[in-house]
Enzyme design. Structure first.
Site, PDB file in Angstrom:
ATOM      1  N   ARG A 128     -10.092 -11.663   0.606  1.00 57.64           N
ATOM      2  CA  ARG A 128     -10.973 -12.634  -0.042  1.00 57.64           C
ATOM      3  C   ARG A 128     -10.380 -14.045   0.003  1.00 57.64           C
ATOM      4  O   ARG A 128     -11.117 -15.025  -0.007  1.00 57.64           O
ATOM      5  CB  ARG A 128     -11.260 -12.205  -1.486  1.00 57.64           C
ATOM      6  CG  ARG A 128     -10.055 -12.192  -2.397  1.00 57.64           C
ATOM      7  CD  ARG A 128     -10.286 -11.369  -3.648  1.00 57.64           C
ATOM      8  NE  ARG A 128     -10.417  -9.943  -3.335  1.00 57.64           N
ATOM      9  CZ  ARG A 128     -10.668  -8.994  -4.250  1.00 57.64           C
ATOM     10  NH1 ARG A 128     -10.831  -9.332  -5.515  1.00 57.64           N
ATOM     11  NH2 ARG A 128     -10.776  -7.734  -3.900  1.00 57.64           N
ATOM     12  N   LYS A 155       0.840  -1.187   0.000  1.00 60.01           N
ATOM     13  CA  LYS A 155       0.000   0.000   0.000  1.00 60.01           C
ATOM     14  C   LYS A 155       0.883   1.249   0.000  1.00 60.01           C
ATOM     15  O   LYS A 155       1.932   1.294   0.644  1.00 60.01           O
ATOM     16  CB  LYS A 155      -0.910   0.008   1.225  1.00 60.01           C
ATOM     17  CG  LYS A 155      -1.936  -1.108   1.235  1.00 60.01           C
ATOM     18  CD  LYS A 155      -2.806  -1.038   2.480  1.00 60.01           C
ATOM     19  CE  LYS A 155      -3.808  -2.179   2.514  1.00 60.01           C
ATOM     20  NZ  LYS A 155      -4.805  -2.105   1.443  1.00 60.01           N
TER      21      LYS A 155
END
Length: 279
Positions: A132, A59
């Site tokens: 996920r 990030k």
């Protein structure tokens, strides 16, 4: 609670791949609450990424907020605690895949093909689409090992859900109209809103891989919350009553009780009201 050795023996390969770079071993948490007069067996899965660097797809901004990436886990654990204290006539099974998405020499790689509890191979396109992966293993383990009537997962899953709804509500996905409506109605009643988005198979085609059964990210800047939900749907073993709440925009925010962003506990009151309405 499963440690690394037990998780490996259970085939939780996607979960283990995400957690393997951290100095802190991942833990696969299972809670069971049972009532003799239960009218419903509800399964809950909560994303428990205790800190998310993004992995090798690191990030670039706002990383200090990534302590909030366990908002789904916090919600389902708190729900289990309150359900037990209230002695609600429901059977509850809660799964929390808990880990850090860290970076070191053992970090899982973009382009790597990893396994999963469901037996599907997964091509890793983006290591920052880690939530996920662990929720998929949580859903598969829950559904294969417990005879649950309904399954609900909560996860701070995608920035795209914030792009769609801002910070006003969660994105809701479900393959069961009654479950979807029940969650939406319960949220309206107590102020934890959600709004449904489609699970059309067209979006599922976005997750097709040339070298694996499925890929974890479609690499496109649109419909990200939907394609993430389609990824999760591939791991529910065709369970007929599943709902996914993408709570990225509502789990952590500004509050009159804190000087900076803080946890909102989104999902606890929602799930409790939903259960009360069902019983």
């Amino acid at each position: 609670m499963f440690d690394v050795k037990k998780a490996k023996s259970e085939g939780l390969d996607a979960f283990l791949a995400v957690g393997r770079a951290s100095a802190k071993d991942p833990k696969f948490i299972i809670l069971e609450y049972r009532q003799p007069k239960a009218k419903l067996h509800l399964g809950l899965v909560g994303k428990g990424v205790t800190f998310d660097t993004g992995g090798l797809n690191v990030k670039t901004q706002g990383m200090h907020y990534m302590k909030s990436d366990m908002g789904g886990a916090a919600a389902v654990l708190a729900t289990a605690q309150v359900v037990a204290e209230l002695e609600l006539p429901v059977n509850l099974t809660v799964i929390v895949p808990a880990l850090e998405n860290a970076i070191d020499k053992d970090a899982y790689l973009p382009s790597e093909v990893i396994g999963s509890h469901a037996g599907l191979s997964i091509e890793v396109i983006d290591t920052d689409a880690e939530g996920r992966l662990i929720v998929a293993d949580g859903l598969s383990y829950l559904i294969k090992n417990y005879n649950v009537d309904q399954v609900i997962d909560l996860a701070t899953l995608t920035g795209n859900s914030i792009g769609t709804f801002g910070y006003e509500c969660a994105a809701l996905f479900s393959n069961d109209g009654n479950l979807s409506h029940g969650l939406q109605q319960a949220g309206e009643e107590i102020g934890e809103k959600s709004w449904p988005l489609p699970l059309w198979e067209t979006y599922g085609k976005e997750m097709e891989s040339e070298i694996a059964d499925i890929k974890n990210f479609n690499g496109k800047p649109f419909a990200g919350a939907i394609t993430a939900a389609k990824f999760l749907q591939a791991f529910i073993h065709e369970h007929p009553a599943w709902a996914h709440l993408d709570i990225a925009g509502v789990a952590f925010g500004d509050s009159e009780f804190s000087k900076t962003k803080t946890g909102t506990a989104y999902g606890v009151s929602l799930l409790l009201r939903y259960l009360e309405n069902q019983l």
